[in-house]
Design an enzyme around this catalytic site. Sequence first.
Site, short mmCIF file in Angstrom:
data_model
loop_
_atom_site.label_atom_id
_atom_site.label_comp_id
_atom_site.label_asym_id
_atom_site.label_seq_id
_atom_site.Cartn_x
_atom_site.Cartn_y
_atom_site.Cartn_z
N TYR A 278 -1.55 0.01 10.11
CA TYR A 278 -1.72 -0.68 8.78
C TYR A 278 -0.46 -0.59 7.94
O TYR A 278 -0.02 -1.68 7.23
CB TYR A 278 -2.80 -0.06 8.12
N THR B 148 0.81 -1.18 0.00
CA THR B 148 -0.11 -0.05 0.18
C THR B 148 0.86 1.17 0.02
O THR B 148 2.08 1.39 0.33
CB THR B 148 -0.96 -0.06 1.27
N1 UFG Z 1 -13.14 9.65 4.22
C1 UFG Z 1 -14.07 10.50 5.03
N2 UFG Z 1 -15.01 10.15 5.29
C2 UFG Z 1 -15.40 8.61 5.33
C3 UFG Z 1 -14.39 7.76 4.97
C4 UFG Z 1 -13.41 8.41 4.39
O1 UFG Z 1 -13.78 11.75 4.88
O2 UFG Z 1 -16.57 8.47 5.99
C5 UFG Z 1 -11.87 10.10 3.64
C6 UFG Z 1 -10.75 9.80 4.64
O3 UFG Z 1 -10.42 10.58 5.59
C7 UFG Z 1 -9.66 9.80 3.38
C8 UFG Z 1 -10.43 9.44 1.94
O4 UFG Z 1 -11.80 9.85 2.28
O5 UFG Z 1 -9.35 11.01 3.37
C9 UFG Z 1 -10.19 8.10 1.69
O6 UFG Z 1 -10.70 7.33 2.83
P1 UFG Z 1 -10.78 5.82 2.66
O7 UFG Z 1 -11.24 5.11 3.83
O8 UFG Z 1 -11.69 5.54 1.62
O9 UFG Z 1 -9.24 5.21 2.08
P2 UFG Z 1 -7.95 5.52 2.77
O10 UFG Z 1 -7.25 6.44 2.11
O11 UFG Z 1 -7.94 5.64 4.29
O12 UFG Z 1 -7.34 3.84 2.83
C10 UFG Z 1 -7.51 3.11 1.64
C11 UFG Z 1 -7.35 1.79 1.82
C12 UFG Z 1 -5.94 1.50 2.49
C13 UFG Z 1 -4.89 2.07 1.62
C14 UFG Z 1 -5.03 3.51 1.38
C15 UFG Z 1 -4.00 4.27 0.71
O13 UFG Z 1 -8.23 1.42 2.74
O14 UFG Z 1 -5.96 0.23 2.46
O15 UFG Z 1 -6.42 3.66 0.74
O16 UFG Z 1 -4.34 5.48 0.89
F1 UFG Z 1 -3.65 1.96 2.28
#
Ligand code: UFG
Length: 327
Positions: A141, A117
């Site tokens: 993670y 990731t």
């Molecule tokens: N977000 C919100 N509200 C929500 C969910 C997400 O504002 O209800 C925001 C998060 O803060 C983040 C963006 O949307 O800024 C994307 O969030 P996600 O949870 O969709 O994805 P992440 O970036 O946290 O994580 C995902 C995968 C990980 C990977 C990562 C790399 O789940 O496995 O992308 O960026 F490592």
Amino acid sequence: MTTVLVTGGAGYIGSHACKALKAAGFTPVTYDSLITGWEDAVKFGPFEKGDLLDRARLDEVFATYQPVAVMHFAALSQVGESMKIPGLYWKNNVMGSLNLIEAAVDAGVKSFVFSSTCATYGEHDNVVLDEMTEQLPINAYGASKRAVEDILANFGEANGLDHVIFRYFNVAGGDPEGEVGEHHRPETHLIPIMLEAIDGKRPALTIFGTDYDTPDGTCIRDYVHVCDLVEAHVLGLKWLLDGKGSRVFNLGTGDGFSVREVIDRSRAVTNKDVPYEEGPRRAGDCTKLVSGSTRAESELGWTPARSTMQQMIEDAYRWHRTGHYNK
Ligand code: UFG
């Protein structure tokens, strides 16, 4: 036909990978605990239920199928959860992967594809994230995935286990034929949560943080379509089977979208407004994660053809409305 052991084949990315492997002439054998996966997502090859921490079960499955390669997707992958219960991530992702890697080596497997990731990079102000960027994860993670990368490097040296490591950016979208799609319990990812809010399945989307140092104050991510992502895995597998050796590849498009921009784009696809509220930051979130590498394109011949934001939301929305999503 050539058999590939796919851990996490009942999950979101793993099930799409099984479909792509089958289409490319491989037999994908899914090994999945079903803790986060779905048995009815296993449609493209045999299913073996098992946990990564169960070495005897792994040995049995390797002996039965004698796979030529392993594609390792099975992992816990929620950034927020990893900050609250880090032990789960070290046990499942690191100890589980070590168990799998040892079982693979003992079974004579020489080719290993690992889903890592961009969360392994951490915060880098104004730095283009390519495969040479220093890995400084800020959440458990990302740290757990970086540890597995280190384990693979050691086993590559010591045991000749050639490995392709893919560092994913944000995976989105779903199979255009609707056979498989994204379905997490609980859902934590931005696009499916946004679609649930649009359809009234939750009151609102909460934007996690509006005070980041970005043009609109919300986090920026690089979104890549799951079908493009798994095509890269098939290319990575062939790379290994052709004897090209161990390599790391970023999988992203290089285009960054803020949370507010994703919300705006969804209107064009769904013709509906997203009910949302602004909330505090989520622990462990990086400000900006965008790939600055074209190594996968130039070396693997990868073309992320489906990874426009419009297409990803469209494919996710179709799946979201089929009913599979609502189990
Ligand atoms: N977000 C919100 N509200 C929500 C969910 C997400 O504002 O209800 C925001 C998060 O803060 C983040 C963006 O949307 O800024 C994307 O969030 P996600 O949870 O969709 O994805 P992440 O970036 O946290 O994580 C995902 C995968 C990980 C990977 C990562 C790399 O789940 O496995 O992308 O960026 F490592």
